[in-house]
Enzyme design. Structure first.
Site, PDB file in Angstrom:
ATOM      1  CD  GLN A   2      -2.245   2.105   1.277  1.00 41.55           C
ATOM      2  OE1 GLN A   2      -3.177   1.524   0.733  1.00 41.55           O
ATOM      3  NE2 GLN A   2      -2.176   3.415   1.352  1.00 41.55           N
ATOM      4  NE  ARG A  41       0.053  10.008   2.971  1.00 42.38           N
ATOM      5  CZ  ARG A  41       0.516   9.707   4.180  1.00 42.38           C
ATOM      6  NH1 ARG A  41       0.324   8.492   4.663  1.00 42.38           N
ATOM      7  NH2 ARG A  41       1.177  10.602   4.895  1.00 42.38           N
ATOM      8  CG  HIS A  79      10.947   6.079  -1.882  1.00 41.99           C
ATOM      9  ND1 HIS A  79      11.333   5.106  -0.993  1.00 41.99           N
ATOM     10  CD2 HIS A  79       9.883   6.699  -1.316  1.00 41.99           C
ATOM     11  CE1 HIS A  79      10.553   5.130   0.065  1.00 41.99           C
ATOM     12  NE2 HIS A  79       9.657   6.089  -0.107  1.00 41.99           N
ATOM     13  CG  HIS A 120       8.174   2.753  -1.585  1.00 43.63           C
ATOM     14  ND1 HIS A 120       7.497   3.758  -2.227  1.00 43.63           N
ATOM     15  CD2 HIS A 120       7.992   2.973  -0.261  1.00 43.63           C
ATOM     16  CE1 HIS A 120       6.920   4.548  -1.330  1.00 43.63           C
ATOM     17  NE2 HIS A 120       7.210   4.094  -0.143  1.00 43.63           N
ATOM     18  N   GLY A 170       5.390  -0.968   6.728  1.00 43.79           N
ATOM     19  CA  GLY A 170       6.666  -0.302   6.949  1.00 43.79           C
ATOM     20  C   GLY A 170       6.617   0.683   8.088  1.00 43.79           C
ATOM     21  NE  ARG A 171      10.688   5.734   8.325  1.00 40.09           N
ATOM     22  CZ  ARG A 171      10.521   7.042   8.158  1.00 40.09           C
ATOM     23  NH1 ARG A 171      10.282   7.810   9.193  1.00 40.09           N
ATOM     24  NH2 ARG A 171      10.594   7.575   6.956  1.00 40.09           N
ATOM     25  CG  ASP A 172       4.504   7.454  10.619  1.00 41.08           C
ATOM     26  OD1 ASP A 172       3.611   7.157  11.423  1.00 41.08           O
ATOM     27  OD2 ASP A 172       4.661   8.602  10.168  1.00 41.08           O
ATOM     28  CG  HIS A 173       0.862   1.446   6.930  1.00 41.86           C
ATOM     29  ND1 HIS A 173       1.233   0.702   5.833  1.00 41.86           N
ATOM     30  CD2 HIS A 173      -0.464   1.686   6.779  1.00 41.86           C
ATOM     31  CE1 HIS A 173       0.181   0.500   5.064  1.00 41.86           C
ATOM     32  NE2 HIS A 173      -0.870   1.094   5.623  1.00 41.86           N
ATOM     33  CB  ALA A 174      -1.964   4.858   7.518  1.00 40.15           C
TER      34      ALA A 174
END
Length: 386
Positions: A192, A194, A198, A201, A286-290
């Site tokens: 997922q 937004r 990079h 990802h 991952g880190r700090d999702h959403a």
């Protein structure tokens, strides 16, 4: 293949004689005009993306989700899926009636069988769902804009939204499941995002691809905050590199037609369950999702999955630490795989990348591919012109 959340894929869309019969009685129904966002929620429920939901939540379901992240039957569900209207509009609607749901031009897309109308505690919802009452939080701000009264009830989908972008990448859960079967995929990892793609990802996605049959790329194209890169450029960033960095037979891209809530941990679970409905067995967290700002801890979106039994979620979270390029390792890594200190690490936040672009500087190739940088520059120019 993994079963949909709740055991079956919901389908509230009608066709043929049944649809024609419903359309004949539209003039007898009260008409309620919805925002684009609410119409998209209607469609997502109708095609089963939000399975096991069959309509907008009633008061019992709403309270259970807000307070305990569970539906009335105990099924895990982390976010309220509701329809808000003004007090005046709600007063004119009778419990037990059928209401035609239309766009601002009056075209009807669905029918709501009104079972409930109630006034929610927005302060409580903000505190439980977003972990803050701060009106600067985009999710809390959206909550304030929502109508005071919530309407609950089962939905019928009679028309689909036809003027949406990215038509070639729009696939219903049932279609995605068919494609997975056609390809022979049983273990599928979903990603997922937004943001434009990079190197970090790529690293997470390829790690996941090593242990599964396929990678389901699922960029969100619903409503986001104005400072986010527009969906058009996020999709384009994938288009310019996807054939270069992935084996085409092991990757499938489908846009995720859902608005961002920026609810951090709860939204991570929501995103995972939706991808489970698409047929995915694994979900990259991952880190700090959403996340947004400093409202959530760096790995809160991973820790929340530990609050549930594995079988309650069904889909397996793949928990990755913060990734970076290490000049000494000469490759992407995380603290789990790299022994070197931060002086060897190259990493930039999305905010910092945008700052560099505004200053006319290109981010390092170790962070973002040149082709993607070109897309980001185009996006920045477009945002400044608007």
């Amino acid at each position: 293949m993994i079963k949909p959340h709740g055991g079956r894929l919901v389908n509230k869309e009608v066709s043929g004689a049944k649809r024609e019969n419903i359309l004949e009685y539209l003039k007898e129904m009260p008409l309620l005009k919805l925002s684009r966002r609410d119409l998209m929620e209607l469609e997502n429920i109708g095609v089963g993306l939000y399975s096991p939901l069959e309509g907008f939540m009633n008061e019992e379901e709403y309270n259970g989700v807000v307070e305990e992240m569970r539906l009335s039957n105990g099924t895990v569900w982390p976010l309220p899926i509701v329809l808000g209207v003004s007090k005046n509009k709600a007063a004119a609607l009778k419990i037990g009636s059928k209401i035609a749901l239309a766009n601002q031009a009056g075209k009807v897309y669905g029918i709501l069988k009104l079972e409930d109308k109630f006034i929610p505690d927005k302060e409580k919802e903000a505190e439980y769902v977003y972990r803050t009452r701060d009106r600067n939080h985009p999710g809390v701000a959206a909550l304030d804009r929502r109508g005071e009264v919530l309407l609950g009830g089962e939905l019928i989908l009679v028309n689909r939204l036809t003027d949406l972008p990215f038509t070639s990448y729009r696939h219903d859960p049932i279609d995605v499941r068919r494609e997975f079967r056609k390809r022979g995929w049983k273990q599928v990892a979903a990603f997922q995002t937004r943001n434009p793609i990079h190197r970090a990802h790529e690293y997470l996605q390829k790690c996941a691809l090593e242990i599964t049959d396929g990678l389901f790329l699922s960029p969100l194209v619903g409503e986001t905050k104005s400072s986010d890169i527009p969906a058009k450029y996020r999709i384009k960033s994938y288009e310019v590199v996807i054939d270069k960095i992935y084996p085409s037979s092991r990757v499938y891209l489908t846009v995720f037609p859902v608005a961002m809530r920026y609810a951090g941990p709860r939204e991570a679970v929501f995103h995972a369950l939706c991808r489970k409905n698409y047929g995915c067995s694994h979900f990259i967290v991952g880190r700090d999702h959403a996340g947004v700002g400093n409202y959530y801890g760096t790995y809160d979106a991973q820790l929340i999955f530990d609050e549930f039994a594995e079988e309650e979620i069904g889909i397996t979270p793949l928990k990755f630490e913060y990734s970076f390029y290490c000049t000494k390792c000469q490759g992407m890594a995380t603290a789990k795989t790299c022994p070197h200190d931060k002086s060897y690490q190259i990493s930039l936040s999305g905010t910092r990348v945008r700052e560099l672009l505004r200053q006319g500087e290109r981010p390092p190739v170790e962070i973002t591919r040149p082709e993607v940088v070109d897309v980001l520059i185009e996006a920045m120019i477009q945002q400044e012109e608007n």
